[in-house]
Design an enzyme around this catalytic site. Structure first.
Site, PDB file in Angstrom:
ATOM      1  NE  ARG A 189      35.574  46.181  42.787  1.00  0.00           N
ATOM      2  CZ  ARG A 189      34.919  45.092  42.833  1.00  0.00           C
ATOM      3  NH1 ARG A 189      33.647  45.072  42.452  1.00  0.00           N
ATOM      4  NH2 ARG A 189      35.318  43.944  43.441  1.00  0.00           N
ATOM      5  CD  GLU A 230      31.857  50.224  47.516  1.00  0.00           C
ATOM      6  OE1 GLU A 230      31.423  49.071  47.923  1.00  0.00           O
ATOM      7  OE2 GLU A 230      32.544  50.401  46.355  1.00  0.00           O
ATOM      8  CG  HIS A 255      29.541  46.997  46.304  1.00  0.00           C
ATOM      9  ND1 HIS A 255      30.846  47.294  46.422  1.00  0.00           N
ATOM     10  CD2 HIS A 255      29.369  45.997  45.471  1.00  0.00           C
ATOM     11  CE1 HIS A 255      31.567  46.354  45.654  1.00  0.00           C
ATOM     12  NE2 HIS A 255      30.573  45.413  45.142  1.00  0.00           N
TER      13      HIS A 255
END
Length: 326
Positions: free
Chosen positions: A237, A265, A284
């Site tokens: 993360r 993100e 991601h």
């Protein structure tokens, strides 16, 4: 409602198994438990098969699902939708986190091996210099032989990464507050404190859970202590790393990074991380994608079959495991 989503995520053979096991149509995909189709199905539902984006299973949803007994999660962490009300109800919960951990570990191993081989830098230099490029100039520090790799967090993914790296001629370090020296040795690694790991490793790979206490676990001070030319790999993360401090180190060219997760993100369009030659930035994607999603669907079908046969789940999730992210 997302028409056709089930067909894209679930292989035909797995869909056939689910159809055979389920009383209701397994192709019914909902993202709102208050929608008429969902409300009607919930009244009879004994098992919910969930995935990413599942709405919270809170008290009102459970009240609308009097027959619900189990949640089979065809993805990773259940902490975003399995609520305290689920544990009070005594629901059985299982997750395909183990299946999602596999491609993340594979991505990480590729990142580690490429980082030590300095593939990103060599590719950039080759593209820039072309005919003048010499692959044998100044390459003494390049390669994976006897390099040191530090794994932060003996999670499912961290353990799998260690397992996959064991055949290589690497020194493996691991830091996890719940892992002792003997357990680390069984994983083929040496247990060290985090400061030592960051200061010693040629590649530092982050696999710790996202918790209040792990924010900026890889701090400004630990980044500053990393070796010149070392690489940070983060597939966990973004919050685990002090991104401002890391960006400064990367802009200066002192460190390298492979980043599959960031804060936010989706980075701002003017972030320098997009264009730095010493940064491999991916959106991601280390976890399950494409055909890899079928593995998680098959895992869910296996667990549903065990439930139908009256067997315990092979991969149960307990209330004490709710912090797990992978």
């Amino acid at each position: 409602m997302q028409p056709g989503l089930a067909e894209r995520l679930i292989a035909p053979a797995t869909m056939a198994r689910l159809t055979e096991l389920a009383v209701l149509d397994p192709a019914l995909v909902v993202d709102d438990f208050t929608a008429p189709e969902a409300a009607a199905a919930l009244r009879e539902t004994e098992v919910i098969i969930s995935s990413w984006g599942c709405p919270p299973l809170d008290a009102p949803v459970l009240a609308a699902a009097p027959a619900l007994r189990a949640v089979v999660h065809a993805a990773g962490s259940v902490k975003h939708h399995v609520t305290e009300a689920c544990w009070r109800r005594g629901l059985q919960v299982t997750s395909a986190a183990w299946a999602n951990a596999l491609p993340v570990a594979e991505y990480t191993v590729a990142a580690v091996l490429f980082a030590n081989k300095q593939v990103l830098q060599l590719s950039s230099a080759y593209r820039r210099d072309r005919e003048d490029f010499s692959p044998h100039a100044d390459l003494g520090a390049i390669g994976n032989y006897r390099r040191t790799v530090g794994i932060v967090g003996a999670s499912r993914i961290g353990r799998r990464v260690l397992e996959l790296l064991r055949p290589y001629d690497l020194e493996l370090l691991v830091h996890d507050p719940y892992l002792g020296p003997l357990q680390a040795a069984e994983l083929g690694a040496r247990a060290v404190d985090l400061d030592t790991l960051c200061a010693t490793a040629d590649v530092v790979s982050v696999h710790a859970p996202e918790l209040p206490g792990t924010r900026h676990l890889i701090s400004r001070e630990r980044l500053a202590a990393m070796r010149d030319g070392a690489t940070l790999v983060n597939t966990a993360r973004g919050s685990l790393v002090d991104q401002d401090a890391l960006t400064a180190e990367l802009v200066a060219g002192r460190l390298n990074a492979v980043l599959d997760v960031t804060v936010p993100e989706r980075l701002p369009v003017d972030s320098p991380l997009y264009d730095l030659p010493n940064v491999l930035l991916t959106p991601h994607v280390a976890g399950s994608l494409g055909g890899e999603l079928h593995r998680m669907a098959a895992a869910a079908a296996d667990e549903l079959a065990r439930y139908a046969a009256g067997l315990p789940f092979a991969h149960p999730v307990l209330s004490t495991d709710i912090h797990l992210t992978a």
